[in-house]
Design an enzyme around this catalytic site. Structure first.
Site, PDB file in Angstrom:
ATOM      1  CG  PHE A  88     -14.242  51.618 -42.885  1.00 51.73           C
ATOM      2  CD1 PHE A  88     -15.386  50.853 -42.864  1.00 51.73           C
ATOM      3  CD2 PHE A  88     -13.458  51.598 -44.034  1.00 51.73           C
ATOM      4  CE1 PHE A  88     -15.754  50.069 -43.949  1.00 51.73           C
ATOM      5  CE2 PHE A  88     -13.806  50.836 -45.139  1.00 51.73           C
ATOM      6  CZ  PHE A  88     -14.962  50.069 -45.094  1.00 51.73           C
ATOM      7  CG  ASN A 107     -14.743  64.027 -43.014  1.00 53.57           C
ATOM      8  OD1 ASN A 107     -15.051  63.440 -44.044  1.00 53.57           O
ATOM      9  ND2 ASN A 107     -15.425  63.875 -41.882  1.00 53.57           N
TER      10      ASN A 107
HETATM   11  O1  PMT Z   1     -15.922  58.189 -48.477  1.00 55.83           O
HETATM   12  P1  PMT Z   1     -14.656  57.966 -49.285  1.00 55.83           P
HETATM   13  O2  PMT Z   1     -14.199  59.213 -49.984  1.00 55.83           O
HETATM   14  O3  PMT Z   1     -14.780  56.780 -50.198  1.00 55.83           O
HETATM   15  O4  PMT Z   1     -13.493  57.617 -48.242  1.00 55.83           O
HETATM   16  C1  PMT Z   1     -13.563  56.421 -47.517  1.00 55.83           C
HETATM   17  C2  PMT Z   1     -13.138  56.616 -46.066  1.00 55.83           C
HETATM   18  C3  PMT Z   1     -11.677  56.995 -46.032  1.00 55.83           C
HETATM   19  C4  PMT Z   1     -13.974  57.719 -45.394  1.00 55.83           C
HETATM   20  C5  PMT Z   1     -13.384  55.244 -45.335  1.00 55.83           C
HETATM   21  O5  PMT Z   1     -12.638  54.248 -45.973  1.00 55.83           O
HETATM   22  C6  PMT Z   1     -12.994  55.341 -43.854  1.00 55.83           C
HETATM   23  O6  PMT Z   1     -11.866  55.111 -43.460  1.00 55.83           O
HETATM   24  N1  PMT Z   1     -14.001  55.672 -42.993  1.00 55.83           N
HETATM   25  C7  PMT Z   1     -13.771  55.893 -41.554  1.00 55.83           C
HETATM   26  C8  PMT Z   1     -13.129  57.231 -41.345  1.00 55.83           C
HETATM   27  C9  PMT Z   1     -13.022  57.559 -39.880  1.00 55.83           C
HETATM   28  O7  PMT Z   1     -13.810  58.332 -39.402  1.00 55.83           O
HETATM   29  O8  PMT Z   1     -12.094  56.907 -39.225  1.00 55.83           O
HETATM   30  P2  PMT Z   1     -11.864  57.057 -37.642  1.00 55.83           P
HETATM   31  O9  PMT Z   1     -10.651  56.259 -37.415  1.00 55.83           O
HETATM   32  O10 PMT Z   1     -11.878  58.479 -37.241  1.00 55.83           O
HETATM   33  O11 PMT Z   1     -13.121  56.370 -36.988  1.00 55.83           O
HETATM   34  C10 PMT Z   1     -13.139  54.988 -36.645  1.00 55.83           C
HETATM   35  C11 PMT Z   1     -14.549  54.456 -36.750  1.00 55.83           C
HETATM   36  O12 PMT Z   1     -15.371  55.082 -35.747  1.00 55.83           O
HETATM   37  C12 PMT Z   1     -15.225  54.663 -38.072  1.00 55.83           C
HETATM   38  O13 PMT Z   1     -15.954  53.493 -38.382  1.00 55.83           O
HETATM   39  C13 PMT Z   1     -16.165  55.832 -37.820  1.00 55.83           C
HETATM   40  O14 PMT Z   1     -17.357  55.723 -38.619  1.00 55.83           O
HETATM   41  C14 PMT Z   1     -16.495  55.647 -36.338  1.00 55.83           C
HETATM   42  N2  PMT Z   1     -16.762  56.926 -35.642  1.00 55.83           N
HETATM   43  C15 PMT Z   1     -15.795  57.865 -35.519  1.00 55.83           C
HETATM   44  C16 PMT Z   1     -16.057  59.009 -34.813  1.00 55.83           C
HETATM   45  C17 PMT Z   1     -17.317  59.184 -34.226  1.00 55.83           C
HETATM   46  N3  PMT Z   1     -17.598  60.284 -33.544  1.00 55.83           N
HETATM   47  N4  PMT Z   1     -18.249  58.240 -34.363  1.00 55.83           N
HETATM   48  C18 PMT Z   1     -17.995  57.101 -35.060  1.00 55.83           C
HETATM   49  O15 PMT Z   1     -18.866  56.239 -35.184  1.00 55.83           O
END
Ligand code: PMT
Length: 401
Positions: free
Chosen positions: A322, A209
């Site tokens: 996040f 991504n």
């Molecule tokens: O890295 P940059 O370019 O500065 O961009 C920052 C960012 C947009 C990546 C950051 O601000 C952000 O939003 N990170 C989380 C992105 C994400 O994966 O969001 P999500 O809604 O899909 O996941 C929710 C949370 O679960 C996140 O904390 C993620 O780390 C966690 N996750 C998700 C999927 C997975 N399989 N395992 C996880 O731990």
């Protein structure tokens, strides 16, 4: 972040003097008052007028004509400075400081200073390796002078090796580290994840991504500045490891899962800003997949949801996720904060200008475990990181974690 701090920036003669212009401008943007002292040879590379225009202060170049330039009479720059930065620092200036020679405005002022002195050397590799220069550097380090290591690369003289002035961003990072008075995370271990994951399809291709790691690295940098031991588990990025941070590189979600769970027992605070791939190719081909005239369908399997698993194991630790959304930001984030047993979730919306992937800024909603929502308008990722850590520190105080 450096509001009302007085930084005295010493610029010595070397081609890297031009990079001190960028440093001046970055310091000003953070609210610092910059007072530049140039050695005579520095003025051969960059004009004092350049620094005067960037710093909006008179530039001191001559020990004896200096008082004519100072607006605040009777206050020497040595007393005024919250920190001294010498960038670039030549072998000559390092030698003078190490041996008590004060024969120009810069060496004299540094000698009279009681505040931290940060030295960023830049010189030819062989000069840097010279045992006399190394002895002088070691002597200054032993006296508490702070060095920002020069980088390796192609030097202006054509040689390749160590000696390039550190990136202005790295010098700035060190200044912020030194001047940050908040050490409220001392004694805590903060585990931060950052960047994307890469899910291999074959030896040459992967699914990933757009995360650059900037948000997570900002959190790591600020946590370290606030005194924490910071362990950063990073997906592939081009970013430099922030000052004082312990970095573990991983590639896939599975590798991140293993590393994070291994580090969990020693962590007090976990902040998961990484953008983890939810799916990975079900099969990884040992050889490059050849194209054919047919459509190609790739079966995907679920990756572990690392944050969800951490939520089950967190105990009294603070767990922050996040959420990156493209619609229904708050609704989706509220579901995640509950489902994953989080203390906070930081929600950012890809459609909002200045937010999300790759930007130096972010716009977020900080949502706590009880559903309380704080909207944070556009700010640098470093400032957002500071606010997130403020809220965590407050919660820890309240709950005595
Ligand atoms: O890295 P940059 O370019 O500065 O961009 C920052 C960012 C947009 C990546 C950051 O601000 C952000 O939003 N990170 C989380 C992105 C994400 O994966 O969001 P999500 O809604 O899909 O996941 C929710 C949370 O679960 C996140 O904390 C993620 O780390 C966690 N996750 C998700 C999927 C997975 N399989 N395992 C996880 O731990």
């Amino acid at each position: 972040m450096l509001q009302d701090k007085n930084i005295v920036l010493g610029v010595c003669g070397g081609i890297a003097a031009y990079k001190a212009c960028e440093l001046t401008s970055r310091l000003r943007k953070l609210g610092a008052r910059v007072h530049v002292i140039m050695t005579k040879s520095a003025t051969e590379f960059v004009t004092p007028l350049t620094f005067q225009s960037l710093s909006l202060n008179q530039v001191v170049t001559d020990q004896f004509s200096a008082p004519r330039y100072w607006e605040i009479e009777h206050i020497s720059l040595a007393k005024l400075a919250d920190a001294f930065v010498i960038a670039p620092a030549t072998a000559n200036m390092i030698g003078k400081l190490a041996n008590g020679i004060a024969d120009d405005m810069l060496s004299t002022t540094v000698m009279a200073a009681k505040t931290p002195v940060i030295i960023a050397p830049a010189m030819n590799t062989n000069m840097l390796d010279n045992p006399v220069v190394q002895r002088n550097i070691d002597a200054l380090k032993a006296l508490g002078y702070i060095f920002v290591e020069p980088e390796e690369g192609l030097l202006a003289c054509g040689d390749v090796g160590k000696g390039k002035l550190a990136d202005p961003a790295a010098i700035l990072e060190r200044i912020l580290h030194v001047l940050n008075p908040k050490k409220d995370l001392a004694g805590k271990t903060v585990l931060v994840t950052a960047g994307p994951t890469q899910e291999a399809l074959d030896p040459v291709r992967f699914i990933t991504n757009h995360s650059t790691g900037k948000m997570g690295y900002a959190v790591a940098a600020i946590a370290a500045r606030r005194g924490a031991r910071v362990v950063l588990v990073s997906g592939p990025t081009c970013l430099k490891t922030p000052e004082g941070v312990e970095r573990h590189n991983v590639r896939s979600a599975l590798e991140m899962f293993e590393k994070v769970t291994a580090l969990l027992p020693e962590s007090d605070i976990i902040i998961k800003s990484a953008a983890v791939a939810d799916y990975a190719p079900a099969e990884v081909s040992g050889q490059k997949i050849k194209k054919s005239d047919d459509e190609l369908n790739i079966a995907l399997k679920r990756n572990p949801d690392i944050l969800y698993e951490l939520g089950k194991m967190k105990g009294s630790r603070i767990l922050v996720g996040f959420a990156m959304e493209t619609e229904n930001l708050v609704e989706n984030a509220l579901v995640k904060v509950k489902k994953k047993n989080l203390d906070f979730i930081v929600a950012n919306d890809l459609n909002v200008e200045g937010a999300g992937f790759g930007t130096d800024t972010n716009v977020v909603k900080l949502i706590d475990g009880d559903g309380g929502i704080e909207s944070i308008s556009i700010k640098s990722k470093l400032e957002i990181a500071d606010i997130i850590l403020d809220r965590i520190a407050d919660k820890m105080k309240r709950t005595c974690v």
